[in-house]
Write a protein that holds these residues in place. Structure first.
Motif, mmCIF file in Angstrom:
data_model
loop_
_atom_site.group_PDB
_atom_site.id
_atom_site.type_symbol
_atom_site.label_atom_id
_atom_site.label_comp_id
_atom_site.label_asym_id
_atom_site.label_seq_id
_atom_site.Cartn_x
_atom_site.Cartn_y
_atom_site.Cartn_z
ATOM 1 N N ASP A 224 0.867 -1.178 0.000
ATOM 2 C CA ASP A 224 0.000 0.000 0.000
ATOM 3 C C ASP A 224 0.906 1.230 0.000
ATOM 4 O OD1 ASP A 224 -2.010 -1.835 0.233
ATOM 5 O OD2 ASP A 224 -2.495 -1.363 2.319
ATOM 6 N N LEU A 225 1.213 1.730 -1.185
ATOM 7 C CA LEU A 225 2.144 2.855 -1.280
ATOM 8 C C LEU A 225 1.550 4.061 -0.558
ATOM 9 C CD1 LEU A 225 3.299 2.514 -4.998
ATOM 10 C CD2 LEU A 225 4.315 1.514 -2.946
ATOM 11 N N GLY A 226 2.272 4.549 0.416
ATOM 12 C CA GLY A 226 1.762 5.598 1.282
ATOM 13 C C GLY A 226 1.220 5.061 2.592
ATOM 14 N N GLY A 227 1.160 3.715 2.706
ATOM 15 C CA GLY A 227 0.625 3.114 3.917
ATOM 16 C C GLY A 227 -0.885 3.013 3.880
ATOM 17 N N PHE A 228 -1.433 2.129 4.695
ATOM 18 C CA PHE A 228 -2.886 1.918 4.735
ATOM 19 C C PHE A 228 -3.572 2.914 5.669
ATOM 20 C CE2 PHE A 228 -6.656 -0.228 6.517
ATOM 21 C CZ PHE A 228 -7.344 -0.507 5.343
ATOM 22 N N PHE A 229 -3.007 3.101 6.869
ATOM 23 C CA PHE A 229 -3.586 4.021 7.831
ATOM 24 C C PHE A 229 -3.012 5.426 7.634
ATOM 25 C CE2 PHE A 229 -3.653 -0.156 9.978
ATOM 26 C CZ PHE A 229 -5.023 -0.297 10.104
ATOM 27 N N GLY A 230 -3.783 6.400 8.037
ATOM 28 C CA GLY A 230 -3.342 7.777 7.874
ATOM 29 C C GLY A 230 -4.055 8.438 6.720
ATOM 30 N N LYS A 231 -4.527 9.659 6.935
ATOM 31 C CA LYS A 231 -5.290 10.370 5.908
ATOM 32 C C LYS A 231 -4.366 10.919 4.822
ATOM 33 C CE LYS A 231 -9.319 9.620 7.641
ATOM 34 N NZ LYS A 231 -10.289 8.751 6.942
ATOM 35 N N LYS A 232 -3.702 12.026 5.101
ATOM 36 C CA LYS A 232 -2.809 12.623 4.117
ATOM 37 C C LYS A 232 -1.403 12.669 4.681
ATOM 38 C CE LYS A 232 -2.426 16.431 0.821
ATOM 39 N NZ LYS A 232 -2.998 17.693 0.323
ATOM 40 N N LEU A 233 -0.454 12.167 3.895
ATOM 41 C CA LEU A 233 0.931 12.049 4.336
ATOM 42 C C LEU A 233 1.683 13.346 4.103
ATOM 43 C CD1 LEU A 233 -0.040 9.089 3.606
ATOM 44 C CD2 LEU A 233 2.368 8.593 3.154
ATOM 45 N N PRO A 234 2.844 13.510 4.754
ATOM 46 C CA PRO A 234 3.771 14.553 4.308
ATOM 47 C C PRO A 234 4.150 14.286 2.851
ATOM 48 C CG PRO A 234 4.420 13.684 6.448
ATOM 49 C CD PRO A 234 3.326 12.800 5.951
ATOM 50 N N THR A 235 4.258 15.322 2.071
ATOM 51 C CA THR A 235 4.480 15.162 0.634
ATOM 52 C C THR A 235 5.739 14.357 0.338
ATOM 53 O OG1 THR A 235 3.331 17.234 0.152
ATOM 54 C CG2 THR A 235 4.825 16.394 -1.536
ATOM 55 N N ILE A 250 4.877 -4.726 -9.106
ATOM 56 C CA ILE A 250 3.531 -4.174 -9.242
ATOM 57 C C ILE A 250 3.445 -2.905 -8.406
ATOM 58 C CG2 ILE A 250 1.066 -4.544 -8.844
ATOM 59 C CD1 ILE A 250 1.521 -7.502 -9.299
ATOM 60 N N MET A 251 3.078 -1.815 -9.055
ATOM 61 C CA MET A 251 2.987 -0.506 -8.395
ATOM 62 C C MET A 251 1.525 -0.227 -8.071
ATOM 63 S SD MET A 251 4.263 3.135 -9.938
ATOM 64 C CE MET A 251 4.261 4.644 -8.979
ATOM 65 N N ARG A 252 1.217 -0.033 -6.775
ATOM 66 C CA ARG A 252 -0.181 0.037 -6.367
ATOM 67 C C ARG A 252 -0.333 0.923 -5.135
ATOM 68 N NH1 ARG A 252 -2.892 -2.498 -2.437
ATOM 69 N NH2 ARG A 252 -0.994 -3.589 -1.843
ATOM 70 N N THR A 253 -1.220 1.917 -5.215
ATOM 71 C CA THR A 253 -1.548 2.708 -4.041
ATOM 72 C C THR A 253 -2.840 2.182 -3.432
ATOM 73 O OG1 THR A 253 -2.802 4.331 -5.317
ATOM 74 C CG2 THR A 253 -0.455 4.775 -4.977
ATOM 75 N N HIS A 254 -2.988 2.372 -2.120
ATOM 76 C CA HIS A 254 -4.199 1.907 -1.430
ATOM 77 C C HIS A 254 -4.198 2.482 -0.022
ATOM 78 C CE1 HIS A 254 -7.471 -0.541 -0.049
ATOM 79 N NE2 HIS A 254 -6.719 -1.138 0.853
ATOM 80 N N SER A 255 -5.385 2.706 0.540
ATOM 81 C CA SER A 255 -5.462 3.207 1.912
ATOM 82 C C SER A 255 -6.866 3.017 2.445
ATOM 83 C CB SER A 255 -5.088 4.694 1.971
ATOM 84 O OG SER A 255 -6.097 5.471 1.339
ATOM 85 N N ALA A 256 -7.041 3.295 3.727
ATOM 86 C CA ALA A 256 -8.351 3.254 4.379
ATOM 87 C C ALA A 256 -8.982 4.641 4.261
ATOM 88 C CB ALA A 256 -8.214 2.827 5.836
ATOM 89 N N GLN A 257 -9.477 4.959 3.068
ATOM 90 C CA GLN A 257 -10.107 6.241 2.778
ATOM 91 C C GLN A 257 -9.152 7.415 2.988
ATOM 92 O OE1 GLN A 257 -13.926 6.649 4.675
ATOM 93 N NE2 GLN A 257 -14.563 4.577 4.143
ATOM 94 N N GLY A 258 -7.865 7.152 2.801
ATOM 95 C CA GLY A 258 -6.880 8.216 2.892
ATOM 96 C C GLY A 258 -6.692 8.908 1.556
ATOM 97 N N VAL A 259 -5.823 9.885 1.531
ATOM 98 C CA VAL A 259 -5.533 10.645 0.313
ATOM 99 C C VAL A 259 -4.295 10.040 -0.342
ATOM 100 C CG1 VAL A 259 -4.951 12.897 -0.646
ATOM 101 C CG2 VAL A 259 -6.518 12.733 1.307
ATOM 102 N N ARG A 260 -4.496 9.333 -1.467
ATOM 103 C CA ARG A 260 -3.373 8.713 -2.171
ATOM 104 C C ARG A 260 -3.343 9.093 -3.655
ATOM 105 N NH1 ARG A 260 -2.857 8.401 2.399
ATOM 106 N NH2 ARG A 260 -2.365 6.595 3.715
ATOM 107 N N GLU A 261 -4.181 10.026 -4.069
ATOM 108 C CA GLU A 261 -4.139 10.512 -5.447
ATOM 109 C C GLU A 261 -2.978 11.490 -5.564
ATOM 110 O OE1 GLU A 261 -8.013 8.966 -4.410
ATOM 111 O OE2 GLU A 261 -6.868 10.614 -3.539
ATOM 112 N N PRO A 262 -2.075 11.283 -6.525
ATOM 113 C CA PRO A 262 -0.864 12.106 -6.581
ATOM 114 C C PRO A 262 -1.136 13.590 -6.767
ATOM 115 C CG PRO A 262 -1.071 10.728 -8.540
ATOM 116 C CD PRO A 262 -2.081 10.238 -7.564
ATOM 117 N N TRP A 263 -2.214 13.945 -7.489
ATOM 118 C CA TRP A 263 -2.488 15.358 -7.724
ATOM 119 C C TRP A 263 -2.964 16.084 -6.461
ATOM 120 C CZ3 TRP A 263 -4.607 11.337 -10.559
ATOM 121 C CH2 TRP A 263 -5.856 10.879 -10.127
#
Length: 525
Positions: A224-235, A250-263
């Motif tokens: 889970d690129l960016g981690g699963f827990f946590g809303k929005k990470l430090p950039t 395999i490159m894959r982002t995922h989270s528990a309703q966190g912010v993982r969209e690069p834009w």
């Protein structure tokens, strides 16, 4: 052991964020495409839980099945909301496969995301052992030595059924995204590393973990690129995590309703993400060839340094770097201060982003700007890339071979691999390989292109091969010869399709039509 490993479909880039109420998958895919990240086919993922406590699937129960074969709650006796099978009951499993798995596969599902609460060990029943024995006779790939063990865990057992049914129903390569079921799980790729915290420490652990996972044949770990827990990470943490993901199968982002969209992290972060995600897509043929090597030889795709340099004590100490194949060295940045300490084995290593050449053995400490990744290619290495990223399957009638000659004489070889990208025919030898050889001298670089060997369904009769040479620092290629005759030489401004070139990069086109070809690039002066 090598033959037991499966060859999955082409590696992909995806966003699998757990849906929030406002999340719109179509908008996300459109944004990825318009940002020129990748124009790929959509992989539909269902998430059937294996736990009685966390069911997520809704459908009607056939009348022939008894209520005791199922678990879950429904609005009435004939409808189950959140049904999961009892993996020890034959009727439950058979109904689950017929009513849910096969039905959804016919509707076009490509990948099952098998999530659950972790493995539970249970004792085999006689019918389970007999099924394992029958599977052994039917197909080596489905073989499970169930008649030789006293117990096994539920995760492995469920993965077996998802994979078996998917492959049997579609007659294509199956693909799962599942939890680890223990030794032997390499038969059913791919796997994810669980619900992780969004911290630098987790990123460090995942780099070390990925570098060694191939030791037990599990090449297709995803995170889970960016981690699963946590809303929005430090950039910086989000960007570094995604850079690492670009250099995993395999490159894959995922989270528990966190912010993982690069834009969502600003234009700079989006631009950096786009660069590395696009590079990932350009390098599909390189990754795909390594998948074949892993299936054919059991050598991992991602390799710890000690696998290639077992006699060097440094290879056991530097755990935040690894090799992709045997020629690409990656040291993902895993510290907040952007510092990296990299060990270079013996030989010359070339940085595609900067043109820098490093001669080992040595250790280098540096501060890495956010837009860069410590990425090095072994001198005289050759890599296959796709000429464009508009296809999500294979490179079809074109392939580009990127050559990185060193500052001194040297030689190397490379084998390009291709097949139909979907079916199981590769197990019967239905694939194509093209061998390349390179010899670098003080005056020129000579490359031999061998005829294609092997065939597969719908294989192109002719394949255009673009040979790109990135001249070493201080050298310039002035002329090129194909089979002894002068040929057109074209300047190239990109490395591996995406990175701005800091070399004197040039390219020629060669038609691979059944005869061996010889190419000579002459240095000026």
């Amino acid at each position: 052991m090598a033959g037991a490993m499966s060859l999955p479909p082409i590696p992909f880039v995806s966003n699998m964020s757990t849906p929030a109420p406002h999340w719109q998958p179509a908008a996300c895919v459109f944004r990825l495409q318009t940002a020129s990240v990748a124009r790929t086919g959509t992989t539909v993922c269902a998430i059937p839980a294996i736990s009685k406590a966390r069911p997520v699937i809704c459908f009607a129960i056939p009348k022939a099945c008894t209520k005791k074969s199922f678990c879950g709650r429904g609005a009435n006796r004939r409808t189950i909301h959140g049904w999961a099978p009892d993996w020890e009951e034959r009727a439950s499993i058979e109904t689950f496969c017929d009513v849910l798995l096969r039905k959804k596969l016919r509707q076009g599902i490509d990948c099952w995301w098998v999530d659950g609460d972790g493995p539970r060990t249970f004792v085999n029943k006689a019918w389970v052992r007999s099924m394992g024995a029958a599977a052994t006779k039917e197909s080596d790939h489905w073989k499970l030595p169930l008649d030789q063990i006293k117990s096994f865990n539920q995760q492995h057992w469920s993965n077996f059924h998802y994979y078996r049914v998917s492959q049997d129903c579609t007659r294509k390569r199956a693909m799962l995204l599942t939890r680890w079921g223990g030794i032997g799980s390499h038969r059913y790729p791919a796997w994810f590393s669980g619900d992780t915290c969004s911290t630098w420490r987790t990123l460090q652990a995942q780099v070390k973990f990925s570098a060694t996972a191939g030791n037990v044949l599990t090449n297709y770990w995803t995170h889970d690129l960016g981690g699963f827990f946590g809303k929005k990470l430090p950039t910086d943490l989000f960007v570094r995590w995604c850079q690492f993901g670009a250099f995993t199968p395999i490159m894959r982002t995922h989270s528990a309703q966190g912010v993982r969209e690069p834009w969502a992290y600003g234009k700079k972060a989006e631009r950096i993400f786009r660069t590395w995600a696009r590079l990932k897509c350009f390098m599909r043929p390189f990754w795909y060839g390594l998948s074949f090597d892993a299936w054919n030889t059991a050598l991992p795709i991602i390799r710890p340094m000690y696998l290639a340099y077992p006699r060097c004590k440094e290879s056991y100490r530097y755990r935040y770097q690894y090799l992709i194949g045997g020629t690409v060295l990656v040291a993902p940045v895993v510290r907040k201060d952007s510092r990296a300490r990299i060990w270079f084995p013996e030989g010359e290593w070339i940085a595609p982003q900067t043109g820098e050449s490093v001669k080992g053995p040595r250790v280098k400490e540096c501060r890495v700007p956010l837009e860069r990744v410590p990425l090095y290619v072994k001198a005289n290495a050759m890599l296959a890339i796709a000429p464009d990223i508009d296809r999500s399957t294979h490179v079809s009638g074109q392939v580009q071979i990127e050559c990185f000659p060193g500052t001194g004489p040297g030689a190397a070889s490379y084998t390009f691999y291709d097949d139909d990208g979907e079916t199981l025919a590769y197990r019967r030898g239905k694939y194509c390989t093209i061998n390349f050889g390179m010899c670098a001298t003080e005056d020129a670089i000579e490359i031999a292109v061998c005829p294609a060997r092997g065939r597969y369904a719908n294989m192109p009769r002719r394949r255009e091969i673009r040979i790109v040479v990135h001249a070493p620092a201080g050298r310039r290629i002035s002329r090129a010869y194909l089979d002894g005759r002068t040929c057109g030489l074209h300047p190239v401004d990109r490395v591996c399709g995406e990175l701005p070139s800091r070399f004197g990069s040039v390219m020629i086109r060669v038609a691979n039509s059944g005869a061996a070809r010889k190419v000579r690039f002459a240095f000026a002066g």
